[in-house]
Design a protein around this motif. Structure first.
Motif, short mmCIF file in Angstrom:
data_model
loop_
_atom_site.label_atom_id
_atom_site.label_comp_id
_atom_site.label_asym_id
_atom_site.label_seq_id
_atom_site.Cartn_x
_atom_site.Cartn_y
_atom_site.Cartn_z
N THR A 59 -7.55 17.38 19.05
CA THR A 59 -8.87 17.13 18.58
C THR A 59 -8.99 15.61 18.00
OG1 THR A 59 -8.03 17.84 16.26
CG2 THR A 59 -9.38 19.40 17.78
N CYS A 60 -7.93 14.95 18.35
CA CYS A 60 -8.06 13.43 18.06
C CYS A 60 -8.84 12.59 18.71
CB CYS A 60 -6.49 12.83 17.86
SG CYS A 60 -6.62 11.21 17.44
N PRO A 61 -10.12 12.01 18.41
CA PRO A 61 -11.11 11.15 19.05
C PRO A 61 -10.26 10.17 19.85
CG PRO A 61 -12.08 11.61 16.98
CD PRO A 61 -10.62 12.23 16.86
N THR A 62 -9.46 9.42 19.25
CA THR A 62 -8.88 7.92 19.83
C THR A 62 -7.82 8.53 20.75
OG1 THR A 62 -7.16 8.04 17.93
CG2 THR A 62 -9.25 6.71 17.60
N TYR A 63 -6.85 9.51 20.62
CA TYR A 63 -6.17 10.40 21.43
C TYR A 63 -7.04 10.66 22.83
CZ TYR A 63 -2.52 13.01 24.08
OH TYR A 63 -1.73 13.28 25.03
N LEU A 99 -9.43 6.30 12.90
CA LEU A 99 -10.89 6.43 12.46
C LEU A 99 -10.92 6.96 11.17
CD1 LEU A 99 -12.12 8.11 15.55
CD2 LEU A 99 -13.37 6.30 14.66
N THR A 100 -9.68 7.38 10.60
CA THR A 100 -9.59 8.20 9.39
C THR A 100 -10.66 9.45 9.37
OG1 THR A 100 -9.56 6.00 8.25
CG2 THR A 100 -8.98 7.68 6.99
N CYS A 101 -10.81 10.16 10.53
CA CYS A 101 -12.04 11.21 10.43
C CYS A 101 -11.25 12.55 9.91
CB CYS A 101 -12.54 11.25 12.06
SG CYS A 101 -10.92 12.00 13.13
N ARG A 102 -9.96 12.45 10.05
CA ARG A 102 -9.12 13.86 9.42
C ARG A 102 -9.50 15.02 10.34
NH1 ARG A 102 -10.05 12.97 3.03
NH2 ARG A 102 -8.33 14.93 2.92
N GLN A 105 -0.57 16.56 5.41
CA GLN A 105 -1.59 15.58 4.73
C GLN A 105 -1.84 14.47 5.24
OE1 GLN A 105 -1.56 15.57 0.35
NE2 GLN A 105 -0.36 17.35 0.45
N TYR A 106 -2.22 14.20 6.64
CA TYR A 106 -2.24 12.98 7.46
C TYR A 106 -3.08 11.80 6.58
CZ TYR A 106 -3.23 9.57 10.94
OH TYR A 106 -3.56 8.51 11.48
N SER A 107 -4.25 11.99 6.22
CA SER A 107 -4.82 10.81 5.63
C SER A 107 -4.04 10.16 4.53
CB SER A 107 -6.19 11.33 5.23
OG SER A 107 -6.46 12.04 4.17
S1 SF4 Z 1 -7.57 10.76 11.53
FE1 SF4 Z 1 -6.99 9.39 12.88
S2 SF4 Z 1 -5.29 10.57 13.95
FE2 SF4 Z 1 -6.57 12.01 12.92
S3 SF4 Z 1 -8.17 12.91 14.42
FE3 SF4 Z 1 -8.88 11.03 13.43
S4 SF4 Z 1 -8.45 9.10 14.71
FE4 SF4 Z 1 -6.95 10.95 15.43
#
Ligand code: SF4
Ligand code: SF4
Length: 403
Positions: free
Chosen positions: A34-38, A76-79, A90-92
């Motif tokens: 679900t990661c937009p940049t990936y 993006l820090t979209c979480r 807790q990725y962010s």
């Molecule tokens: S926060 Fe960063 S790593 Fe997590 S889904 Fe969004 S773009 Fe991807």
């Protein structure tokens, strides 16, 4: 995940926290889905699992290459990854710690440094953005159509509303006040019709999110403390909530308690502020909105900002409110994905941001809505740059004096 923290970093409490977060990741890779940049770039290091590995390397070696910093910058820090992760990583928080380390250990090129500094000098200060907006309004006919659509549509309206027993605080924020002061105005009118007084306090300021995202911790703390001081008198006078009309500010204010937990002077106040903070959709979901029912039957595509759906985990609140008062809500594909606005991301990572915007608008517009609604000023401005379909804060569809 086993980690061996570099000896020079062991003394820092944040690194201890990073270690705990790293250990909670089981490396399953579900988050990549679900990661937009990936999804866009197809590189493991531009997905959450890869970035977690990079941060692991960083805390184990204390060394940050330019390549590592670039991969962290592209997040993006979209979480979205936090919403997907089955292990509650807790990725962010980890990213914030990783970015701070990267910032200290890998100097940026001069252009990047100057641009970031300029953004920090302008965006969090509503008077400064206000001056730029006023100049842009004077030059409006000369500006590109995309920029024209981002400028304020209506002059600021001063309200003279009666006093009610119930009272809430509405943060003015920074960019929203300069570009769309009418969002808070509409909010105050709606609350007044529900018998609730509201105050906007001139002394408040940016919520601090931009500084926090740019690894400027002490600057973010300065903004947080200014806001706590600005709101405190109204809190002591009995304000029942701090109602956020911008989801990116709401997610930050809800985190003040954690971010200032080690500050002896502000920890208690910050915790109270965070507990009082509520998104306007959560607040209105508890009120009777039958007064606002209308028969317009307009078709609405609602884009839930990442800061609302993944950051605050507030989902499924706005749509039923709009349906209840008479709008038709349209489903669309990939509603969980970011529109590419992400604070200053649309300025600092133009290409990725533009691709995300094009994908998002393609999905939102597929069923030809009359209006696209959302809940954050950054998303509103970013999406307005890409379409002539009206983009509004969903609140503005409730106010009966509009539309
Ligand atoms: S926060 Fe960063 S790593 Fe997590 S889904 Fe969004 S773009 Fe991807
Ligand atoms: S962050 Fe969560 S989903 Fe992603 S690899 Fe780690 S445990 Fe799996």
């Amino acid at each position: 995940m086993q980690t061996i923290i570099h000896k020079s970093l062991k003394k820092y409490p944040a690194i201890k926290q990073a270690d705990e977060i790293l250990r909670s990741c089981v490396h399953c890779g579900f988050c990549n889905a679900t990661c937009p940049t990936y999804q866009l770039l197809g590189d493991e290091l531009d997905g959450p699992r890869g970035r977690i590995y990079l941060i692991k390397q960083l805390v184990e070696t204390g060394i940050c290459t330019e390549q590592t910093r670039n991969h962290l910058d592209r997040c993006l820090t979209c979480r979205n990854c936090e919403t997907t992760c089955p292990s509650g990583v807790q990725y962010s928080r980890l990213l914030t710690i990783g970015r701070e380390l990267a910032e200290k250990n890998s100097p940026r090129k001069i252009f990047d440094t100057v641009l970031r500094r300029l953004l920090r000098l302008v965006i969090p200060y509503r008077q400064r953005i206000g001056v730029i907006v006023k100049i842009a309004l004077k030059l409006k006919p000369l500006l590109p159509a995309a920029t024209q659509r981002q400028l304020p549509e209506e002059p600021r309206v001063e309200l003279d509303l009666p006093k009610h027993q119930r009272l809430v605080i509405i943060p003015k924020g920074c960019a929203q006040d300069a570009f769309a002061a009418d969002i808070n105005t509409d909010c105050r009118v709606i609350l007044d019709k529900l018998g609730i007084s509201s105050v906007e306090i001139d002394a408040d300021t940016c919520c601090g999110a931009m500084s926090e995202h740019m690894s400027q911790t002490s600057e973010a703390e300065m903004f947080m403390k200014k806001n706590i001081d600005a709101w405190w008198q109204s809190i002591e006078s009995g304000a029942e909530a701090i109602v956020s009309t911008a989801s990116a500010c709401g997610v930050m204010i809800k985190d003040y308690g954690r971010l200032l937990e080690n500050d002896s002077a502000y920890a208690e106040k910050a915790s109270r502020v965070s507990k009082l903070c509520i998104d306007i959709s959560e607040f209105l979901a508890k009120e009777d909105l039958s007064l606002f029912e209308n028969s317009q039957s307009k078709k609405i595509s609602f884009h839930a900002p990442c800061t609302l759906q993944h950051g605050q985990k507030v989902t499924g609140k706005v749509e039923p409110l709009l349906e209840k008062i008479g709008y038709e809500l349209i489903d669309y594909n990939d509603a969980h994905l970011c529109c590419g606005s992400a604070g200053t991301y649309s300025i600092l990572q133009k290409d990725i941001s533009a691709k995300l915007l094009s994908n998002k608008l393609g999905n939102l517009l597929e069923s030809q809505p009359d209006i696209i609604a959302t809940a954050n000023i950054g998303c509103i401005l970013h999406m307005r740059s890409g379409t002539e379909t009206p983009i509004k804060h969903w609140l503005q569809l409730i106010n009966p004096s509009k539309d």
